[in-house]
Design a protein around this motif. Structure first.
Motif, PDB file in Angstrom:
ATOM      1  N   LEU A   1       0.822  -1.203   0.000  1.00 34.12           N
ATOM      2  CA  LEU A   1       0.000   0.000   0.000  1.00 34.12           C
ATOM      3  C   LEU A   1       0.858   1.256   0.000  1.00 34.12           C
ATOM      4  CD1 LEU A   1      -2.726  -1.072   2.594  1.00 34.12           C
ATOM      5  CD2 LEU A   1      -2.857  -1.135   0.100  1.00 34.12           C
TER       6      LEU A   1
ATOM      7  N   TRP B   1       0.303   4.859  -1.766  1.00 30.38           N
ATOM      8  CA  TRP B   1       0.138   6.113  -1.026  1.00 30.38           C
ATOM      9  C   TRP B   1       1.104   7.176  -1.534  1.00 30.38           C
ATOM     10  CZ3 TRP B   1       0.610   3.331   4.362  1.00 30.38           C
ATOM     11  CH2 TRP B   1      -0.529   2.534   4.573  1.00 30.38           C
TER      12      TRP B   1
ATOM     13  N   ALA C   1      -2.034  10.250  -1.066  1.00 29.94           N
ATOM     14  CA  ALA C   1      -3.132  10.077  -0.118  1.00 29.94           C
ATOM     15  C   ALA C   1      -3.140   8.626   0.343  1.00 29.94           C
ATOM     16  CB  ALA C   1      -4.476  10.428  -0.769  1.00 29.94           C
ATOM     17  N   LEU C   2      -3.807   8.378   1.482  1.00 28.66           N
ATOM     18  CA  LEU C   2      -3.904   7.018   2.009  1.00 28.66           C
ATOM     19  C   LEU C   2      -4.995   6.255   1.266  1.00 28.66           C
ATOM     20  CD1 LEU C   2      -3.482   7.666   5.847  1.00 28.66           C
ATOM     21  CD2 LEU C   2      -1.752   6.984   4.171  1.00 28.66           C
ATOM     22  N   ASP C   3      -4.707   5.967   0.008  1.00 30.41           N
ATOM     23  CA  ASP C   3      -5.645   5.297  -0.890  1.00 30.41           C
ATOM     24  C   ASP C   3      -4.913   4.178  -1.624  1.00 30.41           C
ATOM     25  OD1 ASP C   3      -7.738   4.619  -2.607  1.00 30.41           O
ATOM     26  OD2 ASP C   3      -7.199   6.186  -4.060  1.00 30.41           O
ATOM     27  N   PRO C   4      -5.289   2.910  -1.335  1.00 35.34           N
ATOM     28  CA  PRO C   4      -6.322   2.412  -0.418  1.00 35.34           C
ATOM     29  C   PRO C   4      -5.977   2.714   1.052  1.00 35.34           C
ATOM     30  CG  PRO C   4      -5.594   0.700  -1.962  1.00 35.34           C
ATOM     31  CD  PRO C   4      -4.611   1.797  -2.058  1.00 35.34           C
ATOM     32  N   ARG C   5      -6.969   2.612   1.906  1.00 31.59           N
ATOM     33  CA  ARG C   5      -6.763   2.910   3.329  1.00 31.59           C
ATOM     34  C   ARG C   5      -5.785   1.921   3.949  1.00 31.59           C
ATOM     35  NH1 ARG C   5      -8.870  -1.111   6.142  1.00 31.59           N
ATOM     36  NH2 ARG C   5     -10.799  -2.141   5.493  1.00 31.59           N
TER      37      ARG C   5
ATOM     38  N   ARG D   1       0.000   8.401  -5.065  1.00 28.74           N
ATOM     39  CA  ARG D   1      -1.285   9.108  -5.110  1.00 28.74           C
ATOM     40  C   ARG D   1      -1.347  10.299  -4.167  1.00 28.74           C
ATOM     41  NH1 ARG D   1      -5.066   3.572  -5.180  1.00 28.74           N
ATOM     42  NH2 ARG D   1      -4.246   2.797  -7.184  1.00 28.74           N
TER      43      ARG D   1
END
Length: 333
Positions: free
Chosen positions: A267, A271, A276-280, A274
């Protein structure tokens, strides 16, 4: 050949996975002993396996396929470094030094988990995983595993297994600012499994340059998150082993991870790309499934966070150089 360890009722078995069955090694041997004897001896043992002692694979619970002597984890995928550096260090880059040698760190052989285990986690808010292929070292007659050269190093690779290097990215980011680590960001868990596939089974996947062109996939809660070919690593496995043994030694039972594959092998890479924390980040109850072609799959469920004792902050100290200068010391009374 596939080599495994398992729990069968109250007993622990160690031996071969043969189709849909498990068969204990002849003579009560253990995985550690078979690794030490080397691949040729293991082939001879397979020829002596007792089919009457077979048990259905579905009736046993697999353990990690070995108790590692040590675990070195490399960072051999350029694409992973590009992405994850932004989420951990705040800057997306591949430093020039990365290209000079296949860097690794040592991690904890005492927190190895098996496929199907529920994995307790520390108090992290950025739990991540890392999809890797790992080489397992075996014995070679007449070699002590020290300062191996290019001509002899490949013989020391006994086989391969799937590795998940569980990662607490918030802990990792803090400690690596001190120019050491990763340490507690990785210390809590490492999944290996489901078994060791001997090196000969993956020979059909070798490309013209000696890299293993096997497909690796990461699924979280059933969704495909990332996929890559292991042949995208910057160095083939024999060169990782050669570097590990450089002015040092590798021994049977050592595990050498490839590092996280690119294109969403964790992940953290996503992150970083992107912003951002995407996916969480992962949370308790999430299912992580990793599949590597020709080797197998490991599946784990994220367990609950486990509170740990609080460690005090560093104290401000006087930097005095002699006890007599410190008030209350025996020499100053």
């Amino acid at each position: 050949m596939r080599i495994a360890r398992w729990v069968d009722g109250a007993d622990i078995g160690e031996g071969f996975v043969d189709g849909a069955t498990v068969i204990p090694f002849p003579d009560g041997l253990r995985v550690a002993e078979v690794l030490a004897q080397g691949i040729d001896a293991a082939s001879a043992l397979f020829g002596r396996r007792d089919l009457a002692a077979a048990r259905p694979l579905a009736d046993v619970r697999l353990l990690a396929p070995l108790v590692p002597a040590s675990i070195r984890d490399f960072v051999a995928f350029e694409e992973h470094v590009e992405g994850v550096s932004a989420s951990v260090d705040g800057k997306s880059e591949v430093v020039p030094e990365w290209y000079e040698a296949p860097t690794f760190y040592f991690t904890n052989p005492h927190t190895v988990r098996a496929t199907r285990d529920v994995v307790p986690i520390p108090e992290t808010q950025r739990l991540d995983v890392e999809l890797e292929l790992a080489a397992v070292i075996g014995g070679v007659p007449g070699s002590d595993g020290e300062n191996l050269d290019a001509a002899s190093v490949a013989a020391h690779i006994f086989g391969y297994t799937v590795m998940n290097d569980w990662s607490a990215r918030d802990l990792q980011s803090r400690e690596m600012k001190v120019r050491l680590g990763p340490a507690k960001g990785k210390d809590f868990a490492m999944t290996l499994g489901p078994w060791i596939v001997t090196v000969d089974e993956l020979e059909p996947y070798l490309d013209a340059d000696g890299f293993l062109a096997v497909r690796a996939e990461l699924f979280i809660n059933g969704e495909l998150i990332g996929d890559d070919l292991v042949s995208n690593m910057g160095w083939p496995f024999p060169e990782l082993v050669m570097y590990a043994a450089r002015n040092s030694v590798v021994v049977p039972g050592d595990v050498l991870g490839s590092g996280t594959v690119g294109h969403g092998g964790c992940l953290g890479e996503l992150w970083g790309r992107r912003g951002a924390l995407d996916p969480r980040p992962l949370e308790p109850g999430d299912e992580v499934r990793m599949v590597i072609e020709g080797v197998g799959e490991i599946v784990n469920v994220v367990g609950e966070r486990v509170p740990a004792p609080v460690v005090p902050r560093a104290r401000e100290r006087s930097r005095q150089r002699h006890r007599s200068e410190v008030a209350g010391s025996p020499a100053g009374r």
